[in-house]
Design a protein around this motif. Structure first.
Motif, short mmCIF file in Angstrom:
data_model
loop_
_atom_site.label_atom_id
_atom_site.label_comp_id
_atom_site.label_asym_id
_atom_site.label_seq_id
_atom_site.Cartn_x
_atom_site.Cartn_y
_atom_site.Cartn_z
N GLY A 155 0.94 -1.47 -0.44
CA GLY A 155 -0.47 -0.10 -0.22
C GLY A 155 1.21 1.47 -0.33
O GLY A 155 0.12 2.08 -0.30
N ASP A 156 2.30 1.53 1.05
CA ASP A 156 2.75 2.41 0.90
C ASP A 156 4.14 2.89 -0.08
O ASP A 156 5.10 3.07 0.15
N GLY A 157 4.17 0.85 -0.79
CA GLY A 157 5.39 0.78 -1.45
C GLY A 157 6.65 0.50 -1.04
O GLY A 157 7.43 0.33 -1.14
N ASN A 158 6.80 -0.19 0.51
CA ASN A 158 7.70 -0.21 1.20
C ASN A 158 7.42 -1.86 1.12
O ASN A 158 6.94 -2.78 2.21
N MET A 159 8.93 -2.40 0.23
CA MET A 159 8.58 -4.08 0.20
C MET A 159 9.69 -4.34 0.86
O MET A 159 10.85 -4.70 0.69
N HIS A 160 9.29 -5.70 1.49
CA HIS A 160 10.55 -6.56 1.99
C HIS A 160 11.57 -7.75 0.86
O HIS A 160 10.22 -8.63 0.40
N VAL A 161 12.69 -6.78 0.26
CA VAL A 161 12.42 -7.50 -0.65
C VAL A 161 14.38 -8.14 0.24
O VAL A 161 14.92 -7.96 0.72
N ASN A 162 13.76 -9.99 -0.30
CA ASN A 162 14.80 -11.03 0.25
C ASN A 162 15.62 -11.92 -0.44
O ASN A 162 15.33 -12.30 -1.24
N ILE A 163 16.98 -11.33 -0.16
CA ILE A 163 17.39 -12.00 -0.84
C ILE A 163 18.13 -13.12 -0.63
O ILE A 163 18.43 -13.39 1.16
N MET A 164 18.09 -14.72 -0.60
CA MET A 164 17.69 -15.46 0.28
C MET A 164 19.00 -16.65 -0.37
O MET A 164 19.00 -16.91 -1.12
N ALA A 165 20.07 -16.83 0.42
CA ALA A 165 21.64 -17.17 -0.13
C ALA A 165 22.40 -18.69 0.68
O ALA A 165 21.84 -18.34 2.46
N ASP A 166 22.62 -19.41 -0.01
CA ASP A 166 22.79 -20.75 1.10
C ASP A 166 24.46 -20.79 1.25
O ASP A 166 25.68 -19.63 0.50
N ARG A 167 24.77 -20.58 2.04
CA ARG A 167 25.82 -20.59 3.02
C ARG A 167 27.07 -19.64 2.59
O ARG A 167 27.59 -19.27 2.78
N TYR A 168 25.96 -18.74 2.95
CA TYR A 168 26.27 -17.31 2.89
C TYR A 168 27.21 -17.04 4.48
O TYR A 168 27.98 -16.04 4.06
N ASN A 169 27.41 -17.39 5.11
CA ASN A 169 28.08 -17.31 6.71
C ASN A 169 29.85 -18.13 6.29
O ASN A 169 30.33 -18.44 7.14
N ARG A 170 28.83 -19.28 5.68
CA ARG A 170 30.63 -19.92 5.00
C ARG A 170 31.02 -19.64 3.99
O ARG A 170 31.84 -20.11 4.11
N ASP A 171 30.34 -19.27 3.33
CA ASP A 171 31.08 -19.05 1.40
C ASP A 171 31.68 -17.62 1.42
O ASP A 171 30.80 -17.43 1.36
N ALA A 172 33.18 -16.91 0.99
CA ALA A 172 33.42 -16.01 0.94
C ALA A 172 32.63 -15.31 -0.19
O ALA A 172 32.09 -14.28 -0.61
N ALA A 173 32.71 -16.34 -1.33
CA ALA A 173 32.60 -16.06 -2.57
C ALA A 173 30.91 -15.47 -2.44
O ALA A 173 30.33 -15.09 -3.59
N VAL A 174 30.25 -16.39 -1.78
CA VAL A 174 28.25 -16.54 -1.72
C VAL A 174 28.47 -15.20 -1.02
O VAL A 174 27.02 -14.19 -1.82
N ARG A 175 28.75 -14.56 -0.14
CA ARG A 175 28.89 -13.21 0.47
C ARG A 175 29.09 -12.20 -0.80
O ARG A 175 28.39 -11.37 -0.40
N GLU A 176 30.42 -12.15 -1.51
CA GLU A 176 30.70 -11.61 -1.87
C GLU A 176 29.05 -11.76 -3.58
O GLU A 176 28.87 -9.97 -3.67
N LYS A 177 28.67 -12.65 -4.04
CA LYS A 177 27.98 -12.59 -5.18
C LYS A 177 27.00 -11.85 -3.99
O LYS A 177 25.73 -11.14 -5.52
N ALA A 178 26.41 -11.74 -3.20
CA ALA A 178 25.06 -11.65 -2.54
C ALA A 178 25.65 -10.21 -2.25
O ALA A 178 24.29 -9.08 -2.84
N GLU A 179 26.30 -9.18 -1.68
CA GLU A 179 26.18 -8.11 -1.63
C GLU A 179 26.62 -7.40 -3.39
O GLU A 179 26.00 -6.71 -3.76
N ARG A 180 26.80 -7.92 -4.77
CA ARG A 180 26.81 -7.42 -5.67
C ARG A 180 25.09 -7.65 -6.38
O ARG A 180 24.88 -6.25 -6.59
N ALA A 181 24.72 -8.69 -5.83
CA ALA A 181 22.89 -8.12 -6.35
C ALA A 181 22.13 -7.24 -5.72
O ALA A 181 20.96 -6.62 -5.66
#
Length: 454
Positions: free
Chosen positions: A368-394
């Motif tokens: 109703g007010d344009g405030n959407m929760h956009v959730n990037i769902m990442a596997d192994r985010y806390n264990r894999d630096a490459a995943v974290r870097e890819k998520a940051e780019r997204a």
């Protein structure tokens, strides 16, 4: 330091046991850092004494409420003192004639709502975590929730504050009146300041008459684009619902897996629309709203008119975050806001970003007010630096596009640590200079919640 604090505040208020330090090292975001000591304040006087001591000795102080924030806002990045306000949890007054409540910061939001409801009064701000979050935390982040579409956010209900400044002085601003233009809007300055300008120790809240009736339209669609387009159609017809909530297929599937399919509406997108007011008005508007939405060819449609039926739908909505966490993926929750006219564009962009990045993206929230929760769902985010870097780019792509739409990077969670990286991109040089000038004036030693976006 502990010995001096015990002498100043008493042994019951000062704890440095390892499990207590760990419990006060973070919030619902993944970052954490233990403080050197936790102080459990029980009065404004104690907070004042603590801040005088900390300011004189340049010791960092990170205030916290219930610890249910989503951006690392109460992580004591530089150690020092974690100041818990959880024991300051009294509802001091509920006054029907003045339509106000006076509360301490540790009061749980849902408990206040229940208490004022007993007197036929209404406190509208309703974060999804309202059974766990505190009014003080809501004030620190200017929390919203589904009903802010019609009723506004926390800032719209704070009419008085007691704030302890960094040097220990106690500031009182506003009062129990609903309108006030005596000087600058200091209340607006402190609400949403994320604990960096002072420590709030008492809040006076404006209350409204309790609407005697409500009804909910629960409707499913084949696609998010169809659901988002229907939102615009509803406003175009002149409706002002108390809430309009939208959820995509990934969110719904997570809820089905977590709660069971019987509790979750069918379809690939779900729209929840709530009306409230006088019984005759709600009944009449719901009939017209139902007819309008049927023309959009939904895949399913239900109407709830009783309190238990309405709460069943809200229980599902409030469980979305936990359902997404139950997938085992790391949920990078972004509470972005776009102009309402760009809602369909945002939904389509999120779908394209998911395909490009390879991350599932769950979208739900306050359409109703344009405030959407956009959730990037990442596997192994806390264990894999490459995943974290890819998520940051997204996330770079997401925030860049949101800003290009004329939106903002946070609508209710705040900047904290999670969005610190994008703070410069989201603001101007002049804006940042003004922020720093205010911070330097109120906290010249920089002791309050250091290490965040300022």
């Amino acid at each position: 330091m502990k010995e001096k604090l015990v002498e100043l505040l008493g042994a019951d208020s000062v704890i440095d046991e390892p499990e207590v330090l760990t419990a006060h090292a973070g919030d619902k975001w993944f970052a954490s850092n233990p403080p050197d000591v936790v102080v459990f304040a029980q009065s404004t006087e104690q907070v004042s004494k603590l801040l005088r001591f900390a300011s004189a000795n340049k010791i960092p102080v990170t205030a916290r409420g219930a610890g249910f924030g989503y951006v690392g806002g109460c992580v004591p990045v530089r150690g020092g003192i974690a100041l818990s306000l959880a024991r300051m949890n009294r509802i001091k007054e509920i006054n029907f004639a003045d339509a106000i409540a006076i509360v301490e910061p540790g009061v749980i939001t849902a408990e206040l709502q229940a208490k004022v409801r007993e007197q036929k009064l209404f406190y509208p701000p309703d974060p999804a975590s309202k059974k766990d979050c505190s009014i003080g935390g809501n004030v620190a982040t200017n929390a919203g929730g589904p009903r802010c579409l019609k009723y506004g956010v926390t800032r719209n209900y704070v009419v008085g504050l007691e704030v302890v400044l960094a040097n220990g002085e106690v500031l009182r601003t506003g009062g129990r009146v609903h309108k006030n233009k005596t000087g600058f809007n200091l209340i607006g300055l402190f609400v949403g300041s994320e604990g960096m300008l002072g420590v709030v120790t008492e809040i006076t809240l404006k209350l409204l008459p309790l609407p005697p009736a409500r009804a909910i339209l629960s409707v499913s669609f084949a696609s998010m684009s169809d659901a988002a387009a229907t939102v615009q159609k509803i406003f175009g017809a002149g409706f002002l619902p108390s809430a309009v909530e939208l959820a995509d297929s990934f969110t719904l599937e997570a809820a089905r897996h977590d709660s069971g399919a019987a509790d979750v509406p069918e379809g690939n997108a779900h729209l929840l629309v709530e009306l409230d007011g006088q019984p005759e008005t709600v009944e009449s508007e719901m009939e017209k709203l139902r007819a309008l939405v049927v023309d959009s060819r939904p895949t399913s449609l239900q109407v709830a008119t009783t309190e238990p039926e309405c709460e069943r739908f809200w229980a599902l909505r409030r469980a979305f975050s936990n359902s997404l966490r139950a997938t085992g993926l790391t949920k990078l929750n972004q509470d972005i806001v776009v102009p309402r006219s760009r809602l369909v564009d945002l939904v389509e962009f999120a779908e394209a970003l998911s395909k490009r990045s390879g991350f599932p993206i769950a979208c739900f929230g306050h359409a109703g007010d344009g405030n959407m929760h956009v959730n990037i769902m990442a596997d192994r985010y806390n264990r894999d630096a490459a995943v974290r870097e890819k998520a940051e780019r997204a996330l770079d792509e997401l925030f860049t596009q949101v800003l290009a739409f004329g939106g903002v990077i946070t609508g209710e969670h705040g900047i904290g640590l999670a969005k610190k990286r994008w703070w410069p991109q989201a603001t101007t040089d002049v804006s940042r200079e003004v922020h720093h000038a205010i911070k330097d004036a109120l906290d010249p030693e920089g002791i309050l919640n250091p290490g965040k976006f300022l």
